[in-house]
Design a protein around this motif. Structure first.
Motif, short mmCIF file in Angstrom:
data_model
loop_
_atom_site.label_atom_id
_atom_site.label_comp_id
_atom_site.label_asym_id
_atom_site.label_seq_id
_atom_site.Cartn_x
_atom_site.Cartn_y
_atom_site.Cartn_z
N ARG A 1 -0.89 14.33 -3.53
CA ARG A 1 -1.02 15.19 -4.71
C ARG A 1 -1.67 14.47 -5.88
NH1 ARG A 1 4.90 17.79 -4.62
NH2 ARG A 1 4.99 17.88 -2.37
N GLY A 2 -2.74 13.73 -5.59
CA GLY A 2 -3.48 13.04 -6.63
C GLY A 2 -2.96 11.66 -6.97
N VAL A 3 -1.81 11.29 -6.43
CA VAL A 3 -1.23 9.97 -6.69
C VAL A 3 -1.61 9.03 -5.55
CG1 VAL A 3 0.93 8.67 -6.96
CG2 VAL A 3 0.69 10.92 -8.01
N VAL A 4 -2.16 7.88 -5.90
CA VAL A 4 -2.50 6.87 -4.90
C VAL A 4 -1.26 6.01 -4.69
CG1 VAL A 4 -3.98 4.92 -4.34
CG2 VAL A 4 -4.92 6.87 -5.60
N GLU A 5 -0.77 5.99 -3.46
CA GLU A 5 0.42 5.23 -3.10
C GLU A 5 0.01 4.07 -2.21
OE1 GLU A 5 3.01 8.11 -1.29
OE2 GLU A 5 3.32 9.17 -3.17
N ILE A 6 0.36 2.86 -2.64
CA ILE A 6 -0.06 1.65 -1.92
C ILE A 6 1.18 0.85 -1.55
CG2 ILE A 6 -1.34 -0.52 -2.09
CD1 ILE A 6 -3.06 0.88 -4.28
N THR A 7 1.22 0.41 -0.31
CA THR A 7 2.23 -0.55 0.14
C THR A 7 1.49 -1.83 0.47
OG1 THR A 7 3.63 1.20 1.02
CG2 THR A 7 4.03 -1.03 1.85
N ALA A 8 2.00 -2.96 -0.06
CA ALA A 8 1.31 -4.23 0.13
C ALA A 8 2.32 -5.36 0.31
CB ALA A 8 0.42 -4.54 -1.08
N TYR A 9 1.90 -6.37 1.03
CA TYR A 9 2.65 -7.61 1.09
C TYR A 9 2.22 -8.45 -0.11
CZ TYR A 9 3.21 -6.21 5.98
OH TYR A 9 3.49 -5.52 7.12
#
Length: 141
Positions: free
Chosen positions: A88-96
């Motif tokens: 919904r327009g939000v960039v969601e990032i998972t990172a080490y």
């Protein structure tokens, strides 16, 4: 489709070359077009090199994509992107990445970031630290 290595930003040091980790799409600016998110790192000159996420406007010419943002450029955790999606327009990032309890040689924690475009500016909606990692994750190629 552009060859993303010809489009993404150069690396900081001359001996490094950009590496594309992933390319995903999603509408980040609400215009109905699928924008392109290119996850990029550089060849490591140490244990690993942090990632950035470059975002290109889905309405620009394929032969000359217009960059509308670069995320994770100033995060001290040294994030190495594991996944990225648009919700919904939000960039969601998972990172080490690294927390205050370690050196920069090996990521020891999982970080979650949420960004949203407001006008021409990317804002960080939230950043959380997930679980601490028991061992160095396998990153890179």
């Amino acid at each position: 489709m552009p060859y993303w290595l010809d489009v993404v930003r150069d690396c900081k040091y001359d001996e490094q070359k950009p590496e594309i980790q992933n390319v995903v799409s999603g509408d980040v600016n609400g215009d109905g077009a699928q924008d392109i998110l290119v996850v990029r790192t550089c060849t490591a000159i140490t244990s690993y090199w942090p990632s950035t996420v470059e975002i290109y406007d889905g309405t620009s010419r394929v032969s000359k994509p217009k960059r509308i943002g670069t995320l994770l450029t100033d995060h001290t955790e040294g994030p190495y992107v594991h996944s990225v999606k648009v919700n919904r327009g939000v960039v969601e990032i998972t990172a080490y990445g690294v927390d205050a309890h370690t050196d920069n040689s090996c990521p020891n924690a999982v970080f979650h970031y949420r960004f949203r475009l407001a006008g021409n500016t990317w804002g960080l909606l939230g950043q959380t630290t997930g679980k601490r990692l028991a061992e160095c994750p396998r990153i890179g190629s």
